[in-house]
Structure formats: structure tokens, C-alpha cells
Design an enzyme around this catalytic site. Structure first.
Site, short mmCIF file in Angstrom:
data_model
loop_
_atom_site.label_atom_id
_atom_site.label_comp_id
_atom_site.label_asym_id
_atom_site.label_seq_id
_atom_site.Cartn_x
_atom_site.Cartn_y
_atom_site.Cartn_z
N ASP A 93 33.98 38.44 38.74
CA ASP A 93 34.59 38.90 39.84
C ASP A 93 36.04 39.76 39.71
OD1 ASP A 93 34.75 38.70 43.00
OD2 ASP A 93 36.41 37.52 42.35
N GLU A 131 32.79 43.74 38.07
CA GLU A 131 33.48 44.03 39.33
C GLU A 131 34.80 44.67 39.06
OE1 GLU A 131 34.10 43.02 44.13
OE2 GLU A 131 34.56 41.68 42.51
#
Length: 594
Positions: free
Chosen positions: A265, A300
Site C-alpha cells: 500500500d 501501489e
């Protein structure tokens, strides 16, 4: 038939380890002069060494024992490397024997990257029960659909009864609201039996706002704020052990739980000015920890740094296998819905950006973005299309809307079918969001149960949503309410309705076509393989040179009006929509091979 079983443990210097006569406990606490271990109601001092580590071996302790660490002043805190928190993040930790679970996936080697078809799930809302065991019961349906990789949103134990998972604080403990550690292992084991990989979303850029007791006794955080709170101390004094904790966690999920890869993330939010960036260390050490299985690492990264995705001479990833392609999502969404606020403002009316994102990966490759007040992105055409994961919705872009609307509620049905065809048959690696395949009517909105921060969270959500014209419709959705959480649970009964069955059949057909025709041709695809041509304000033609030397073509019309052109020589591999010799119909995606 006898099923051979195996037991697995990721040994590490953090947390607990079962030893012949009991359990060894370890804690890194350099900021305090002493620590006591309290286990099953009695306490003993822990032995300290010069580097801030405390250790105790407890004869007779066993799996199932509950324990906490007692700090000066009487503060009792759980183990930051706890394998299970039965009473949430503030309660005692439980000793877990990692060797107790009997794996039956002997011989599982994972799957090559080109075969990936991802399916993103939130365990709490994927089924009515919201548990690991219930999720395992749905895997056969996903396998029949054509899914080859389950993508699970973060599981690290978070405060409260429901949460997206990005507020985790116990990095090694699957959240107890979903079940016990052995239940998660059973989910992974069942997926492997069905030939399906399982990927885990992990968060190393911040800790959640409640339940992180590490700063009381260790220099875990720094003064570099992320949008979600202080960042981790990965490059300051004592950062070595902080980095070790993060790296141990990544290895832990790969080895002890047999995940087939990780999705990291918001890597752009990890600031590191040391000699080797944590982003590089994470990829190198996670890959080195595997036992020869296919391990896939997905980034990401809102800064669109293509350098983390570079390939070796033989085409294999150097560090990260792929990145979520937000540019493609934003461009498609803006063109088809007409929305021009929030993420979508730079993409409004920019058909060229959609074509570029399909052909080259990133739409912005070094341009100035006024919304972000900085240069954005790096050149990415040198990468193969398989370095990008494409989607038409995910937890972020659905959940960060006023009412959690899915794409099927925002566009005409034919447009939704066109979008599905476009991304499921492109050479980029596709990712479905749970329920997408039958056009689920249930929303997926933001929800959390951190009661102590309720007013702050409500104000934050109002700020995020203020630019949406329809935000007033969603004022009744309280992100702290149980109703918000329950409303997001998939209704599996609607999957059988005629309208849903029609969409489901489309997805099954597309994924069968992808597996039989496209996937074998993805192997060996090189960089600079895509090119694009703009046909009109809502239409384009993209072509890619595939790994076998053939050319895949896509002609797409994202608008509600026909697009003129010459299609007389085209023999479609698949056409969703309509075409004639000289016209591409509204909301049409047509693929063909040459």
C-alpha cells in the site's frame, strides 16, 4: 488416499517461539529501563541486553497462553509481533503454535504472472458471515469464473469490529473479527487446492490511529507525516530494527501463511533517505525468502515511478512485478461517467490519456499536474503491459465516493459491459472487485469502528467528499455506523437473478477467452510493444505486439454516439457493442488479432 501434510513456521527474532520446555518471549524496548512479562495472571522480569532487547523463557507456557508486557508505570501492552489478539488490539496477546496447522498443498508452486486474474475482496463484507472460513466456501465459484488470484485487503489487527484494514497496528496478527490464524491458513490452503493464488495487501507506511503502543518503548515513528499519520522510522537512529520488523513481517506472510505475493500500500508515502530505500529492501528480501515458488510483488505508487518496475534482460522483474494502474482507471471513469472532480479532474475529456495508459502503462510520464502541484510520473513505455494491473473499480475508487457506488450504478449497462471487455482482454493484468462479475447492487463505502476518533473521522470524510456534486445524497451514511458496514456485505442471492446472470455470463466468457487465446501470448512480451491512435473525442485504436509476434488490436468507442472508421477487414476476436464496415457503435470495444 493418504493426504500428506506439512507444518510451517517463519522463525524470527520478534515475538514468541515455541521451545522444547515452554515458550520464549522477546521484545525490543530500548526506551524503557525494564520490562516484565505477565502471562496467564503471573509475572516475571525479562532479561535485558545492551541493544534494547528483552527476553524471557517460560517453562510450562504453551499455545493458548495469554500474555502482556508490563512497562514502567504499570502500563500493560500487547506484543507488537503477536500472532493473535483474541480481544482486539488493546487486549492480551495469545501464544500461537505456527506448526499446529496441517497444510495439504504440498507441491504448490504458485502460478506464472501472465496467468493472473485478480479478485479483490474485503473479508468482512465478502460473505454474510464475514469470516475466513466463509470466504473459503466461495472459492469454487471464483475458480469457475476464471479467477486465478485472490487479492485480500489488509488483515493486520485493527481497532474495533469493522474496518477497511488500513488502520492495522498488530502487523503479524490476522484480525480476530475474521477468525483465528488457522482459519486464514485454511483459506489459503483451500485456494491452493483449487489452483488459485492468494495475495495480501500490506501497509508499511503508517500505523493505525488506535492500538499502536510501540512508541511508548521504541523509536518506531518519525516526524515525516503521511496523509494517515506519522511515518515509520526507517532511516533515523535505531531504524535498523524498525526496518527488520517490517521485513520480517513481509517474509512472515509469504512463508508462515503461504501467500503467493504481496500488494504494498502507498509505497510513495514511505520516505527513506538512507543508502538503500526500504522499497528496494522489501522487494529483494521478500523474493529471497521464498522457497522457489512464484512470488509476485505489486506496488501501489501514486508517483508512478516506473523504475521500481524495471525488468532484467530475460524479462523477469528486478524488484516489483507490477503496479496498480490508477491512470487507466481514472481516464476510463472520467470519459464514461463524465465526472471531472476529485481524482478525475486531470483526465476529463482526455481520450488520449486512456489510449496512452493502455499502450504505455502510465498516462502521465513526467508532466506537471496542477492538482498535485508537482511533476508526475516517469516514462513507462519501456515496460511490458504485464507490468500493470488494470481495473474499472476497486476498494478505493468505489469506497471513497459519497455512497460507495459501483461502476454499474454510474453508467449505462452497455457501457459497463464495454468497460469489462476492454480491460479483461487487454494485455495488462486484470483485477475484478468483489461482486463486479454480477454487477452487485450493494455499495462499498468507507466504514470504521474506532469510536474514540468518531468526530475526527466524520469531519475527514466530509472533507474528502466535498467536491462531489452528489455528496449531499450521502449525508445519512455515517462511516462509524454498523449500518454502513452491513450495507456493504455482498448479497449472493442476487447473483442468480436473470439480469445478474447475464453479466456473470459475460465475465465468464471473457475470462475463458483470455485464458485460451491471450494468456499464452503474453509470455515474452517486451517493452515498447504498444502504440495508439486517436479516432475521435471518445474513440481510439490501440495495438500491442504480443509475445508470439502477433498483434492484438483494440478499437474502442467510449461515447454514446457512433464513431466513423474503416472496419471492413476486421474479423473480431470479441466485440462488445456493435460495428459495421464504416461505423463503431456507441459503447463498443472490439478486439482482433493480426
Amino acid at each position: 488416499m493418504t493426504i500428506r501434510t506439512v507444518h510451517r513456521e517463519q522463525e524470527m527474532k520478534f515475538g514468541t517461539q515455541i521451545i522444547p520446555n515452554g515458550v520464549r518471549f522477546r521484545l525490543w524496548a530500548p526506551l524503557v529501563p525494564f520490562v516484565e512479562l505477565e502471562i496467564d495472571g503471573w509475572s516475571l522480569p525479562m532479561r535485558q541486553d545492551v541493544r534494547g532487547w528483552y527476553e524471557a523463557e517460560v517453562p510450562g507456557a504453551s499455545p493458548g497462553s495469554h500474555y502482556v508486557f508490563c512497562l514502567p508505570g504499570g502500563k500493560r501492552v500487547p506484543d507488537p509481533a503477536s500472532r493473535y489478539q483474541p480481544d482486539d488490539v488493546d487486549g492480551p496477546s495469545e501464544v500461537v503454535d505456527p506448526l499446529a496447522f496441517e497444510w495439504t498443498d504440498l507441491g504448490w508452486r504458485g502460478r506464472p504472472w501472465e496467468e493472473c486474474v485478480f479478485y479483490e475482496v474485503h473479508i468482512g463484507t465478502f460473505t454474510p458471515e464475514g469470516t475466513f472460513r466463509a470466504a473459503a466456501g466461495k472459492l469454487e465459484l471464483l475458480a469457475e469464473l476464471g479467477v486465478t488470484a485472490l487479492q485480500i485487503m489488509p488483515l493486520a489487527d485493527f481497532a474495533g469490529r469493522w474496518n477497511w484494514g488500513y488502520d492495522g497496528v498488530s502487523l503479524f496478527a490476522p484480525d480476530s473479527s475474521y477468525g483465528r490464524p488457522e482459519d486464514l491458513k485454511a483459506l489459503v490452503n483451500r485456494a491452493h487446492e483449487l489452483g488459485m493464488m492468494v495475495m495480501l495487501d500490506v501497509v508499511y507506511n503508517h500505523f493505525g490511529p488506535k492500538g499502536n503502543y510501540l512508541p511508548l518503548y521504541a523509536p518506531i515513528l518519525n516526524d515525516k507525516d503521511t496523509p494517515w499519520g506519522p511515518g515509520l522510522n526507517v532511516d533515523g537512529e535505531n531504524a535498523t530494527v524498525v526496518r527488520d520488523l517490517v521485513l520480517a513481517n513481509a517474509r512472515f506472510w509469504i512463508n508462515e501463511y503461504r501467500f503467493d505475493g504481496l500488494r504494498f500500500d502507498a509505497l510513495h508515502a514511505i520516505e527513506d533517505s538512507g543508502p538503500k530505500h526500504l522499497i528496494q529492501d522489501l522487494a529483494e528480501q521478500t523474493r529471497a525468502a521464498s522457497d522457489g515458488r512464484h512470488i509476485h510483488l505489486i506496488a501501489e505508487n501514486s508517483h508512478n515511478q516506473a523504475s521500481w518496475l524495471r525488468r532484467r534482460d530475460d524479462g523477469t522483474p528486478w524488484l516489483y512485478t507490477a503496479q496498480w494502474n490508477d491512470d487507466l482507471h481514472h481516464g476510463l471513469h472520467a470519459l464514461v461517467t463524465g465526472e471531472d472532480q476529485w481524482y478525475y479532474q486531470p483526465y476529463a475529456s482526455r481520450i488520449d490519456l486512456v489510449a496512452k495508459a493502455l499502450a504505455e502503462g502510465f498516462a502521465f510520464q513526467g508532466e506537471y499536474l496542477a492538482r498535485e502541484n508537482r511533476m508526475h510520473g516517469e516514462p513507462s513505455a519501456f515496460l511490458p503491459p504485464t507490468a500493470f494491473v488494470s481495473f474499472i473499480q476497486n476498494h478505493d475508487h468505489t469506497g471513497n465516493r459519497p455512497a460507495g457506488e459501483r461502476i454499474g450504478q454510474l453508467v449505462p449497462r452497455q457501457a459497463a459491459r464495454m468497460l469489462a471487455t476492454l480491460y479483461l482482454l487487454s494485455p495488462q493484468i486484470p483485477m475484478l472487485f468483489m461482486g463486479e462479475e454480477w454487477n452487485a447492487s450493494t455499495p462499498f463505502c468507507f466504514f470504521t469502528d474506532i469510536k474514540e476518533l468518531g468526530d475526527i473521522i466524520r469531519r475527514g470524510r466530509a472533507e474528502v467528499l466535498k467536491d462531489f456534486p452528489e455528496a449531499s445524497k450521502a449525508k445519512h451514511i455515517d462511516p462509524m455506523s454498523e449500518d454502513a458496514f452491513l450495507s456493504c456485505k455482498l448479497n449472493w442471492d442476487e447473483r442468480c437473478s436473470p439480469v445478474s446472470a447475464e453479466m456473470l455470463e459475460l465475465y465468464q466468457d471473457l475470462l475463458r477467452l483470455r485464458a485460451s487465446v491471450l494468456t499464452p501470448r503474453l509470455v515474452g512480451m517486451a517493452g515498447n510493444s504498444g502504440s495508439s491512435e486517436i479516432l475521435g473525442p471518445h474513440a481510439f485504436h490501440v495495438q500491442w505486439t504480443l509475445g508470439d509476434g502477433s498483434t492484438l488490436n483494440l478499437a474502442a468507442n467510449l461515447g454514446a454516439s457512433p464513431q466513423n472508421g474503416d472496419w471492413r477487414a476486421v474479423i473480431p476476436l470479441r466485440c462488445e457493442g456493435t460495428f459495421t464496415d464504416d461505423t463503431l457503435g456507441p459503447y463498443t470495444a472490439m478486439f482482433w488479432l493480426t
